[in-house]
Motif scaffolding. Structure first.
Motif, PDB file in Angstrom:
ATOM      1  N   ILE A 262      43.625  47.681  27.560  1.00  9.72           N
ATOM      2  CA  ILE A 262      44.555  46.767  28.236  1.00  9.72           C
ATOM      3  C   ILE A 262      45.463  47.546  29.189  1.00  9.72           C
ATOM      4  N   VAL A 263      45.966  48.708  28.733  1.00  5.15           N
ATOM      5  CA  VAL A 263      46.808  49.527  29.603  1.00  5.15           C
ATOM      6  C   VAL A 263      46.023  50.007  30.823  1.00  5.15           C
ATOM      7  N   LEU A 264      44.770  50.422  30.600  1.00  2.00           N
ATOM      8  CA  LEU A 264      43.940  50.883  31.715  1.00  2.00           C
ATOM      9  C   LEU A 264      43.692  49.761  32.724  1.00  2.00           C
ATOM     10  N   LEU A 265      43.441  48.553  32.229  1.00  4.46           N
ATOM     11  CA  LEU A 265      43.226  47.425  33.133  1.00  4.46           C
ATOM     12  C   LEU A 265      44.478  47.107  33.940  1.00  4.46           C
ATOM     13  N   LEU A 266      45.647  47.197  33.308  1.00  5.65           N
ATOM     14  CA  LEU A 266      46.894  46.954  34.037  1.00  5.65           C
ATOM     15  C   LEU A 266      47.090  47.989  35.135  1.00  5.65           C
ATOM     16  N   VAL A 267      46.850  49.271  34.799  1.00  2.00           N
ATOM     17  CA  VAL A 267      46.993  50.329  35.812  1.00  2.00           C
ATOM     18  C   VAL A 267      46.002  50.116  36.948  1.00  2.00           C
ATOM     19  N   ALA A 268      44.751  49.752  36.605  1.00  2.00           N
ATOM     20  CA  ALA A 268      43.750  49.502  37.645  1.00  2.00           C
ATOM     21  C   ALA A 268      44.150  48.319  38.521  1.00  2.00           C
ATOM     22  N   GLY A 269      44.714  47.275  37.910  1.00  2.00           N
ATOM     23  CA  GLY A 269      45.160  46.131  38.699  1.00  2.00           C
ATOM     24  C   GLY A 269      46.277  46.484  39.658  1.00  2.00           C
ATOM     25  N   VAL A 270      47.245  47.297  39.197  1.00  2.00           N
ATOM     26  CA  VAL A 270      48.338  47.722  40.079  1.00  2.00           C
ATOM     27  C   VAL A 270      47.793  48.581  41.218  1.00  2.00           C
ATOM     28  N   ALA A 271      46.873  49.520  40.882  1.00  2.00           N
ATOM     29  CA  ALA A 271      46.290  50.364  41.925  1.00  2.00           C
ATOM     30  C   ALA A 271      45.511  49.531  42.949  1.00  2.00           C
ATOM     31  N   ALA A 272      44.751  48.544  42.478  1.00  2.00           N
ATOM     32  CA  ALA A 272      44.001  47.686  43.398  1.00  2.00           C
ATOM     33  C   ALA A 272      44.935  46.874  44.288  1.00  2.00           C
ATOM     34  N   GLY A 273      46.036  46.406  43.706  1.00  2.00           N
ATOM     35  CA  GLY A 273      46.985  45.660  44.517  1.00  2.00           C
ATOM     36  C   GLY A 273      47.597  46.515  45.611  1.00  2.00           C
ATOM     37  N   ILE A 274      47.943  47.777  45.275  1.00  2.00           N
ATOM     38  CA  ILE A 274      48.502  48.677  46.284  1.00  2.00           C
ATOM     39  C   ILE A 274      47.459  48.997  47.352  1.00  2.00           C
ATOM     40  N   TRP A 275      46.218  49.214  46.899  1.00  2.00           N
ATOM     41  CA  TRP A 275      45.153  49.562  47.842  1.00  2.00           C
ATOM     42  C   TRP A 275      44.858  48.417  48.802  1.00  2.00           C
ATOM     43  N   ARG A 276      44.650  47.219  48.263  1.00  2.00           N
ATOM     44  CA  ARG A 276      44.296  46.088  49.110  1.00  2.00           C
ATOM     45  C   ARG A 276      45.502  45.509  49.827  1.00  2.00           C
ATOM     46  N   GLY A 277      46.687  45.822  49.366  1.00  2.00           N
ATOM     47  CA  GLY A 277      47.877  45.255  49.995  1.00  2.00           C
ATOM     48  C   GLY A 277      48.464  46.126  51.086  1.00  2.00           C
TER      49      GLY A 277
END
Length: 396
Positions: A262-277
């Motif tokens: 769950i922690v890894l998925l949250l970190v991946a989601g934040v990284a994806a948001g920064i990347w795509r945003g």
């Protein structure tokens, strides 16, 4: 006609992408601080309200300090305890009455232990659990409408107190004296077992600072609680509990690898948001498959204006172009107002100022013929200014 400026008005420089990002994060931080402050204030207010209710140290409307002072004035010692251990220690010192509000943090055994240690028990916030535990067979029976009623029972303490307006009503069990009847319920239940007495009454309506002076409320409280020289007033709290949490947590119910995933998925989601945003880079010129000449674009716009039957719009476009070129010829700068350009042109060529303003600003064409005539005057004006400013280059 309204004056038309040859170029857009001066505007503040557009913020850089870095400044916009900093401003956005700053706004988010301020919003989080505001929300956190509001949440903290609400939490503190709720905690204070919970502490204030039926607290003998509170002078607020829902507190009971006035009742504690009334008891002390009658020679009764009132000891306020905020833990079960302190309450048991105080009850062991001699003949005492236990004032017990609702205590959801205590188990049935803990409540029974407190009650057994006291000579009298006064339930000032009875719930179904404590009623069934200390007054077997009794139960809640609704609420009174708010009118004062007489005791209508043989209990001397109630008879001396007179009428009160009970709040919550209770149905008595076997061997229980019931006073203050309203419909099928009663405002006071009393059960005597030798010299020991257990009473139940809605203290939140009768004994608070706000209502103690009403009817016979103060007398009833003093008569019920003043039978012994000591009153031990227990104030419950969530921290003072003997209950153990037997419900397993979500972490205990899931395999050990779930939480790291769950922690890894949250970190991946934040990284994806920064990347795509991220913001896009500067515009890149792209070669088009077809090149359209400027003359064709101009003719296309002219046909659109003609089809729309809007000579004023077409005249404005002609005037804007003329004003821009005249401002450059006269050296007025890119941000000169239309009126200043017209006055400078009239002064340079010696024409009447009102006539030049009419050509550049005020005259309104109402037909295609008038639009053509205005176009001719604009051309003549521009040629005259060009000849006056640069006579050696004028070919017109």
């Amino acid at each position: 006609m309204t004056a038309v400026s040859p170029v857009p008005a001066t505007t503040a420089p557009a913020p850089t992408p870095r400044r916009r990002r900093v401003a956005a994060w700053f706004a988010i931080g301020v919003a989080l601080l505001v929300v956190g402050g509001i949440g903290g204030a609400i939490t503190a207010a709720n905690q204070w309200a919970a502490r204030d209710a039926l607290d003998p140290d509170s002078a607020g409307p829902a507190g009971t300090r006035a009742l504690a002072e009334v008891l002390r004035a009658h020679g009764v010692d009132v000891e306020v305890t905020r833990s079960r251990a302190d309450a048991l220690a105080a009850l062991e010192r001699g003949s005492a009455t236990l004032v017990l509000p609702d205590s959801p943090a205590l188990s049935d055994d803990a409540v029974a232990q407190l009650a057994d240690a006291a000579d009298d028990v006064v339930l000032i916030e009875p719930r179904s659990r404590t009623l069934d535990l200390l007054l077997p067979g009794s139960s809640a029976a609704g609420f009174a409408p708010g009118d004062a009623v007489a005791p209508a029972c043989d209990l001397p303490e109630a008879a001396r107190s007179g009428a009160v307006a009970p709040g919550a009503l209770y149905a008595p069990g076997s061997g229980t004296t019931a006073c203050y009847p309203v419909d099928d319920g009663f405002g006071l239940l009393v059960q005597d077992d030798g010299d020991r007495r257990v009473s139940a009454v809605d203290g939140g309506v009768l004994f608070t600072n706000e209502h103690l002076a009403d009817d016979g409320n103060a007398a009833l409280a003093a008569n019920l609680m003043g039978r012994h020289p000591l009153v031990v007033w227990y104030v419950p709290s969530a921290a003072d509990t003997d209950l153990t949490d037997t419900d397993p947590s979500l972490g205990e119910l899931t395999p050990p690898w779930v939480s790291p995933v769950i922690v890894l998925l949250l970190v991946a989601g934040v990284a994806a948001g920064i990347w795509r945003g991220r913001r896009f880079g500067p515009l890149v010129a792209e070669r088009l498959p077809v090149t359209v000449r400027a003359s064709e674009t101009t003719e296309g716009r002219a046909r659109l204006y003609a089809r729309a039957h809007d000579p004023l719009h077409a005249a404005d476009r002609l005037r804007i172009g003329t004003l821009r070129r005249l401002a450059a010829l006269l050296g007025l700068g890119a941000h000169a107002a239309a009126g200043d350009v017209a006055d400078a042109a009239a002064g340079r060529i010696g024409w009447d100022r009102a006539a030049v303003r009419g050509i550049l600003l005020d005259d309104i064409p109402r037909s295609d013929a008038e639009l053509v005539a205005l176009s001719t005057r604009l051309r003549d004006l521009e040629e005259a200014v060009h000849a006056a400013v640069r006579p050696e280059r004028s070919t017109r």
